[in-house]
Enzyme design. Structure first.
Site, PDB file in Angstrom:
ATOM      1  N   SER A 227      46.322 -41.409  64.540  1.00 40.57           N
ATOM      2  CA  SER A 227      46.406 -42.409  65.517  1.00 40.57           C
ATOM      3  C   SER A 227      47.176 -43.666  66.188  1.00 40.57           C
ATOM      4  O   SER A 227      47.404 -43.779  64.432  1.00 40.57           O
ATOM      5  CB  SER A 227      44.830 -42.316  65.267  1.00 40.57           C
ATOM      6  OG  SER A 227      44.706 -43.235  64.704  1.00 40.57           O
ATOM      7  N   ASP A 228      46.927 -43.994  66.351  1.00 43.07           N
ATOM      8  CA  ASP A 228      47.426 -45.618  66.913  1.00 43.07           C
ATOM      9  C   ASP A 228      46.504 -46.550  65.632  1.00 43.07           C
ATOM     10  O   ASP A 228      44.762 -46.067  65.744  1.00 43.07           O
ATOM     11  CB  ASP A 228      47.775 -46.489  68.121  1.00 43.07           C
ATOM     12  CG  ASP A 228      48.208 -47.233  68.564  1.00 43.07           C
ATOM     13  OD1 ASP A 228      48.738 -48.064  67.070  1.00 43.07           O
ATOM     14  OD2 ASP A 228      48.698 -47.898  69.058  1.00 43.07           O
ATOM     15  N   TRP A 229      46.451 -47.513  65.002  1.00 41.75           N
ATOM     16  CA  TRP A 229      45.427 -48.821  64.666  1.00 41.75           C
ATOM     17  C   TRP A 229      44.305 -48.235  65.644  1.00 41.75           C
ATOM     18  O   TRP A 229      44.909 -49.295  66.484  1.00 41.75           O
ATOM     19  CB  TRP A 229      46.316 -49.660  63.769  1.00 41.75           C
ATOM     20  CG  TRP A 229      47.267 -49.340  62.463  1.00 41.75           C
ATOM     21  CD1 TRP A 229      46.673 -50.343  61.619  1.00 41.75           C
ATOM     22  CD2 TRP A 229      47.803 -48.297  62.184  1.00 41.75           C
ATOM     23  NE1 TRP A 229      47.552 -49.670  60.393  1.00 41.75           N
ATOM     24  CE2 TRP A 229      47.925 -48.681  60.749  1.00 41.75           C
ATOM     25  CE3 TRP A 229      48.566 -47.543  63.121  1.00 41.75           C
ATOM     26  CZ2 TRP A 229      49.079 -48.142  60.042  1.00 41.75           C
ATOM     27  CZ3 TRP A 229      49.362 -46.506  62.027  1.00 41.75           C
ATOM     28  CH2 TRP A 229      49.878 -46.489  60.430  1.00 41.75           C
ATOM     29  N   THR A 230      43.380 -47.925  64.719  1.00 40.11           N
ATOM     30  CA  THR A 230      41.740 -47.911  65.312  1.00 40.11           C
ATOM     31  C   THR A 230      41.712 -46.764  66.684  1.00 40.11           C
ATOM     32  O   THR A 230      40.765 -47.594  67.924  1.00 40.11           O
ATOM     33  CB  THR A 230      40.898 -49.506  65.819  1.00 40.11           C
ATOM     34  OG1 THR A 230      41.901 -50.260  66.847  1.00 40.11           O
ATOM     35  CG2 THR A 230      41.305 -50.624  64.752  1.00 40.11           C
ATOM     36  N   GLY A 231      43.068 -46.656  66.887  1.00 38.26           N
ATOM     37  CA  GLY A 231      43.104 -45.717  68.190  1.00 38.26           C
ATOM     38  C   GLY A 231      42.294 -44.155  68.207  1.00 38.26           C
ATOM     39  O   GLY A 231      42.504 -42.834  68.690  1.00 38.26           O
TER      40      GLY A 231
END
Length: 646
Positions: A227-231
């Site tokens: 994932s992207d960061w916090t995604g």
């Protein structure tokens, strides 16, 4: 520091418990996967890219080579250069103990206003994918995993976590997916990062058609998907879609939630047997030690490549009167413009880093002018910043550039965030402290987590030695500050900027910070020392629900106040008195950054008026525009010599 050895994936997977496997599905802190020591599985290290290897710290990071933005590399149309840059980034990954580089970015921008447009190689899908493939092949040839991102249609920063990019399948395949498809076919990136946004209504990180049907089955992709960061926005749905790794840690959507989903038979144990271990094998094969110390890589060879890449990223758009190259017979060169004196090396956000080697246009021109015996004179003309420049050149601690930060886990005094605290009160010893070379600090990492709690109070700083602000010119000085948290700025024990009482939200620090507040200190004298203290707490910031763990952030700025009309007149007068003018304008990382989009295509402030005035004063003007995304040029008809730089 663990050394690399061959890993038997099947045997390791067979001996892992379900709980241990679940640990591998999420990160540990910002830049590592979760280790499982009892199974001899270390943490894999990642670092932001794509134009440099920042390492594991935004705050007080190890200096890094900063290559031209991807738009510049794409402008070279040079696949061999892209591969060389990839290899150089791999060397720096080895120096920083990094197994996975979080780049390249190949999003095709729908709009020229996108805040991260400078991170992608081109709006043309073929060029975008072809340059990316060369970059990836270069990087991975030295055992470092590339992470192609952000899959897919990550076109804007506005509401980027929730916005839906609604695209027909034909446009999706021919434009937005195409650069990813080319890179997967020609370079096989070992990792891929999903986008924050929704695609046609469904978040990319849980879109089974996108990640499984198309990427895995149709394209045959075998690498790790993170994932992207916090995604990561779901548990069972993202795992079933094929999204292997939630970043960063500690987990929000996995961990015990995965165990519960398995008990409820929304997931099954085989769903958890992911390719994270395959990525671990890549890390072992790379020869890069685990948990290695970070060191800079600044050599003459790297500097030569940085210079060549920067030169090849420049595009000559117009040379109608043959003004370039500048040769003998020129006696006085005027260098004018807001992008001339400072080296604007990259956009903001994930691409930002502390550069090992930079040369400003003014310094480069001054050095080159010596070869033809020409004199160089500079004036700024006008300003282009959105925020004031960082106060860094004017602050010292213990006789050296920088400041001193102290952290507490409880409020040191009951008036810590007061606008009129008692400065004579004795405060308890800090639980941790450090010096920093910059007053622009994102405190998401680089802090001793064993000593400093998530909720903390800090001061910069009057411990033992005082942090001082020393103007270098007489006059009125503008002071600016924005923070992530609540706090106040005091100079000489007087309140200068208040951000402790319900500050308004702004765009700084990935959209988590306050608005930038400015004030003017009148009649300052060059060389006079002024005591500086910032008091801050992230307590209210965390209570509002930060998307990730951070102790907040500070950006403290200062510059002597400039009369813009006087600046314009000085520029015109200098242009008239010079044989040739080199006018350097454009954008900077205040305008082009992760976290927000530009509002229009205008050059900042009075830049267009400056260009028009200088062109009228001296037609022998070379206009250099520096930007990673397009800008309007209403004066272009009058400019016969024009360069585009990234």
């Amino acid at each position: 520091m663990a050394t690399s050895t061959r890993l038997d994936i099947d045997r390791t997977l067979a001996k892992l418990t379900l709980g241990q496997k679940v640990k591998l599905l999420s990160g540990f802190g910002w830049w590592h996967t979760t280790p499982v020591p009892e199974a001899d599985i270390p943490a894999i290290r990642m670092s932001d890219g794509p134009n440099g290897v920042r390492g594991t710290r935004f705050f007080n990071g190890v200096p890094s080579s900063c290559f031209p933005s991807s738009t510049g590399l794409g402008s070279s149309f040079d696949t061999e250069l892209a591969a060389e840059v990839g290899k150089a980034l791999a060397d720096e990954c080895h120096a920083k103990g990094c197994h996975i580089l979080l780049g390249p970015t190949v999003n095709t921008q729908r709009s020229p206003l996108g805040g991260r447009g400078f991170e992608s190689f081109s709006e043309d899908p073929h060029l975008n994918g072809t340059i990316a493939a060369a970059y990836i092949n270069g990087l991975q040839s030295k055992g470092v995993a590339a992470t192609i991102k952000h899959f897919v249609a990550n076109d804007q920063e506005f509401e980027r976590f929730s916005i839906s990019s609604d695209v027909s399948e034909r446009a999706l395949r021919e434009i937005y997916l195409k650069p990813f498809q080319i890179a997967v076919k020609e370079a096989n990136p070992w990792a891929l990062m999903t986008a924050y946004n929704r695609l046609n209504g469904l978040h990319c990180s849980e879109n089974k058609w996108l990640l499984d049907d198309l990427l895995r089955k149709e394209w045959g992709y075998k690498g790790m998907i993170m994932s992207d960061w916090t995604g990561t926005y779901s548990t069972a749905e993202s795992i079933q879609a094929g999204m292997d790794l939630e970043m960063p840690g500690p987990t929000v959507m996995r961990g015990n939630a995965v165990i519960r989903a398995i008990v409820a038979e929304k997931l099954f144990p085989h769903d958890v047997d992911t390719c994270v271990l395959e990525m671990l094998q890549r890390a072992y094969d790379s020869g890069i030690p685990f948990d290695a110390p970070e060191r800079p890589l600044d050599t003459p060879q790297v500097r030569a490549l940085l210079r060549r890449a920067a030169a090849d990223a420049i595009v000559l758009l117009k040379n109608e009167k043959g003004l370039l190259p500048i040769g003998a017979g020129v006696h006085k060169i005027a260098v004018i413009g807001p992008n001339a004196k400072d080296a604007v090396t990259s956009g903001g956000g994930s691409a930002s880093l502390l550069s090992t080697y930079t040369v400003s246009p003014l310094d480069g021109i001054t050095e080159a002018a010596k070869e033809i015996g020409a004199e160089v004179e500079y004036t700024v003309g006008t300003l282009s910043h959105q925020y004031l420049p960082a106060i860094d050149p004017y602050i010292t601690y213990d006789g050296k550039t920088g400041a001193f930060f102290e952290f507490w886990n409880d409020s040191p005094t009951d008036d810590w965030l007061s606008t009129s605290p008692n400065f004579s009160r004795v405060v308890p010893p800090a639980v941790w402290s450090t010096r920093t070379n910059s007053a622009k600090c994102f405190l998401a990492d680089g802090i001793d987590d064993t000593k400093v709690n998530e909720i903390c109070w800090l001061r910069a700083s009057r411990h033992l030695f005082t942090t001082t602000f020393v103007p270098d010119e007489d006059g009125d000085w503008e002071i600016g500050m924005n923070i992530a948290g609540r706090g106040n700025l005091f100079i000489d024990d007087k309140l200068i900027i208040e951000l402790s009482i319900d500050p308004k939200q702004g765009d700084s620090f990935f959209g988590l910070g306050t608005v930038d507040v400015r004030t003017v200190m009148k009649g300052l004298k060059a060389g006079t020392k002024h005591r500086v203290e910032v008091r801050l707490s992230n307590e209210a910031f965390i209570a509002k629900g930060a998307p990730f763990a951070t102790r907040g952030g500070i950006r403290l700025s200062a510059m002597r106040q400039i009369d813009l009309e006087d600046g314009m007149k000085r520029a015109v007068d200098l242009a008239k008195a010079s044989d040739i003018v080199i006018l350097v304008v454009g954008l900077n990382n205040d305008w082009e950054s992760e976290g927000y989009d530009r509002q229009n295509m205008d050059l900042p402030g009075l830049t267009n008026r400056l260009v028009a005035g200088v062109l009228a004063a001296n037609p022998k003007t070379v206009v250099v525009n520096q930007s990673g995304t397009p800008v309007e040029m209403p004066w272009i008809g009058d400019a016969h010599t024009l360069l585009q730089s990234e």
